[in-house]
Design a protein around this motif. Structure first.
Motif, PDB file in Angstrom:
ATOM      1  N   UNK A 196      -7.538   6.275   1.285  1.00  0.00           N
ATOM      2  CA  UNK A 196      -7.351   4.798   0.784  1.00  0.00           C
ATOM      3  C   UNK A 196      -6.063   4.146   1.188  1.00  0.00           C
ATOM      4  N   UNK A 197      -6.118   3.152   1.018  1.00  0.00           N
ATOM      5  CA  UNK A 197      -5.589   2.287   1.548  1.00  0.00           C
ATOM      6  C   UNK A 197      -4.364   2.807   1.700  1.00  0.00           C
ATOM      7  N   UNK A 198      -3.328   2.905   0.758  1.00  0.00           N
ATOM      8  CA  UNK A 198      -2.327   3.686   0.403  1.00  0.00           C
ATOM      9  C   UNK A 198      -1.095   4.776   2.099  1.00  0.00           C
ATOM     10  N   UNK A 199      -3.130   5.024   1.842  1.00  0.00           N
ATOM     11  CA  UNK A 199      -2.729   6.746   2.543  1.00  0.00           C
ATOM     12  C   UNK A 199      -3.138   5.960   3.899  1.00  0.00           C
ATOM     13  N   UNK A 200      -3.781   5.339   4.586  1.00  0.00           N
ATOM     14  CA  UNK A 200      -4.460   5.087   5.427  1.00  0.00           C
ATOM     15  C   UNK A 200      -3.199   4.418   6.519  1.00  0.00           C
ATOM     16  N   UNK A 252      -3.419  11.194  -5.277  1.00  0.00           N
ATOM     17  CA  UNK A 252      -3.551  12.864  -3.831  1.00  0.00           C
ATOM     18  C   UNK A 252      -4.131  13.853  -3.822  1.00  0.00           C
ATOM     19  N   UNK A 253      -5.568  13.105  -3.814  1.00  0.00           N
ATOM     20  CA  UNK A 253      -6.540  13.753  -3.029  1.00  0.00           C
ATOM     21  C   UNK A 253      -7.049  13.403  -1.520  1.00  0.00           C
ATOM     22  N   UNK A 254      -6.222  12.603  -1.167  1.00  0.00           N
ATOM     23  CA  UNK A 254      -6.132  12.570   0.161  1.00  0.00           C
ATOM     24  C   UNK A 254      -5.291  13.216   1.392  1.00  0.00           C
ATOM     25  N   UNK A 255      -3.971  13.664   0.651  1.00  0.00           N
ATOM     26  CA  UNK A 255      -3.405  15.104   1.267  1.00  0.00           C
ATOM     27  C   UNK A 255      -3.431  15.777   0.706  1.00  0.00           C
ATOM     28  N   UNK A 256      -4.567  16.037   0.166  1.00  0.00           N
ATOM     29  CA  UNK A 256      -5.059  17.818  -0.645  1.00  0.00           C
ATOM     30  C   UNK A 256      -6.768  18.008   0.795  1.00  0.00           C
ATOM     31  N   UNK A 257      -7.157  16.613   0.475  1.00  0.00           N
ATOM     32  CA  UNK A 257      -8.700  16.788   1.521  1.00  0.00           C
ATOM     33  C   UNK A 257      -8.351  15.985   2.459  1.00  0.00           C
ATOM     34  N   UNK A 258      -7.835  16.392   3.970  1.00  0.00           N
ATOM     35  CA  UNK A 258      -8.283  15.819   4.976  1.00  0.00           C
ATOM     36  C   UNK A 258      -9.587  15.260   5.614  1.00  0.00           C
ATOM     37  N   UNK A 277       0.994  -1.148   0.107  1.00  0.00           N
ATOM     38  CA  UNK A 277       0.181  -0.035  -0.202  1.00  0.00           C
ATOM     39  C   UNK A 277       0.791   1.370  -0.386  1.00  0.00           C
ATOM     40  N   UNK A 278       2.045   1.248  -0.870  1.00  0.00           N
ATOM     41  CA  UNK A 278       2.946   2.187  -0.865  1.00  0.00           C
ATOM     42  C   UNK A 278       2.579   3.567  -1.598  1.00  0.00           C
ATOM     43  N   UNK A 279       1.281   3.831  -2.238  1.00  0.00           N
ATOM     44  CA  UNK A 279       0.564   4.727  -2.987  1.00  0.00           C
ATOM     45  C   UNK A 279      -0.656   5.333  -2.650  1.00  0.00           C
ATOM     46  N   UNK A 280      -0.433   6.540  -2.988  1.00  0.00           N
ATOM     47  CA  UNK A 280      -2.563   6.979  -2.881  1.00  0.00           C
ATOM     48  C   UNK A 280      -3.305   6.513  -4.303  1.00  0.00           C
ATOM     49  N   UNK A 281      -4.064   5.711  -3.980  1.00  0.00           N
ATOM     50  CA  UNK A 281      -5.129   5.087  -4.533  1.00  0.00           C
ATOM     51  C   UNK A 281      -5.935   6.231  -4.686  1.00  0.00           C
ATOM     52  N   UNK A 282      -6.005   7.457  -4.820  1.00  0.00           N
ATOM     53  CA  UNK A 282      -6.865   8.289  -4.926  1.00  0.00           C
ATOM     54  C   UNK A 282      -6.310   9.954  -6.029  1.00  0.00           C
TER      55      UNK A 282
END
Length: 415
Positions: free
Chosen positions: A80-84, A69-75, A62-67
């Protein structure tokens, strides 16, 4: 100096007395929802706890954001699983607390966790503090493949299994005859830990002359029995069988009494007793040790107090016990065998440090580890003091023409 050692241990651990329970955290570090408590050393909700455990056990990167980079921009979005997983690791979730990992040295989540810990301590890498990651399992550099293979759970699991056998032997009806158990014969004989209860009863029955029935509470000669059982415990280590007969005797003479003292101290500590208590319920001096007997108080009370101050658990105990056995600094050992013992000691030291860090955290862990090493020094002091006491006792009670046959106690304590 010896009193200073004891006081230093107490002062170091006095700061670690249990405080009031921590309040339940409000926010989960993984998804931002309400946390249910501390899981794997970090505040988290139950779903994130399950997610993290599943990611570790199934070795999911789960090393990459699946959205994108949207998870980082909108907290406010559910990650997603990677950012989680990234948030779980950044928030302090420790995969080494999951001791059922099969291959932590290749587990991608564990490796990410250790890389993050390296980044956290990068400014102080020049320090010689024991908190350095060089002393943790999965070190960045190692020259011994066997150290990598012996992961925390395997090392601890094997030692716990061995400790169970040792404890069963102590609780068995077997009571040795001192005239039939010399150190050289014990070392060369089959291990008592491998015998069944029926075989132990037969061995005990035929180990010497018929015994008169003993009153309850005094079934065993415990100093003799615990010393013998500690040698039997040492014989189960694989490296022990590669030592020469002279090196085996030298090792047993130095560490068997230390193993014995730690064993009955931890047995008593587990039963919340302030003085030594044995399997049959008997206690030295019926549980009351006068202040006029300082050596006996050190052996049967102070060591238990140190274990209580350390808040030692069983896994830490078996690792410390293994460290005591693997002592390469003993005089009289061959140089080649000292190297072997050093390798074994390094394995157990790294496993202990890793477990202490995972159990107590990176703030309290190094202090606790240092205090545990101080406990080993304390037991070394007790061993030397006990030998001096035993020599004096033998000299005072010596009667010409009435010498008893040399037993394993004499062989260990008079040499």
């Amino acid at each position: 100096r010896l009193q200073d050692t004891l006081e230093a241990l107490r002062m170091a651990m006095g700061k670690r007395r249990r405080t009031a329970p921590q309040e339940c955290p409000s926010t989960c570090i993984g998804c931002g929802s309400k946390a249910s408590g501390y899981h794997y050393d970090a505040p988290a909700c139950c779903p994130c706890k399950t997610f993290f455990r599943r990611a570790v056990m199934q070795e999911r990167e789960h090393s990459e954001c699946l959205k994108d980079g949207e998870c980082e921009r909108d907290q406010s979005l559910h990650p997603c699983r990677g950012c989680r997983l990234e948030r779980c690791l950044d928030g302090g979730m420790n995969p080494l607390l999951i001791l059922t990992i099969e291959n932590p040295e290749t587990n991608p989540v564990v490796r990410r966790y250790l890389r993050k810990r390296e980044e956290d301590v990068e400014p102080s890498t020049s320090s010689d503090s024991p908190s350095s990651l060089e002393v943790a399992i999965l070190p960045k550099r190692t020259t011994s493949p066997s150290v990598i293979e012996c992961t925390i759970d395997r090392v601890i699991g094997a030692l716990l299994y061995l400790e169970k056998a040792h404890d069963d032997l102590r609780g068995s009806p077997f009571h040795p005859d001192p005239s039939k158990f010399r150190l050289d014969l014990v070392i060369s004989s089959k291990s008592l830990l491998s015998l069944s209860m029926e075989e132990l009863q037969i061995t005990s029955r035929h180990s010497g002359s018929p015994r008169k029935p003993r009153i309850p509470g005094t079934m065993k000669d415990w100093p003799l029995a615990d010393l013998l059982f500690s040698v039997e415990y040492m014989k189960t280590f694989e490296f022990f069988h590669f030592l020469s007969p002279q090196d085996k005797i030298a090792l047993c003479r130095h560490v068997a009494i230390m193993c014995s003292q730690l064993t009955y101290a931890f047995f008593s500590y587990e039963r919340k007793s302030g003085v030594t208590v044995h399997h049959d319920g008997s206690m030295p001096y019926n549980g009351y040790i006068s202040a006029n007997l300082p050596h006996e108080r050190e052996m049967h009370h102070m060591t238990i107090q140190l274990l209580r101050d350390l808040e030692l658990d069983k896994k830490e105990y078996v690792l410390i016990k293994a460290l005591i056995v693997c002592n390469p600094a003993i005089e009289g050992l061959s140089t080649s065998y000292k190297v072997k013992l050093e390798q074994e000691r390094e394995k157990f030291t790294k496993s202990l440090m890793s477990y202490v860090l995972s159990r107590r955290g990176h703030q309290k862990g190094p202090t606790a580890f240092t205090s545990m090493m101080g406990l080993v020094e304390w037991l070394t002091y007790l061993m030397k003091r006990h030998k001096d006491w035993y020599v004096l006792r033998k000299a005072v009670t010596y009667v010409p023409g009435k010498e008893n046959p040399e037993s394993i106690i004499d062989d260990v304590l008079l040499n």
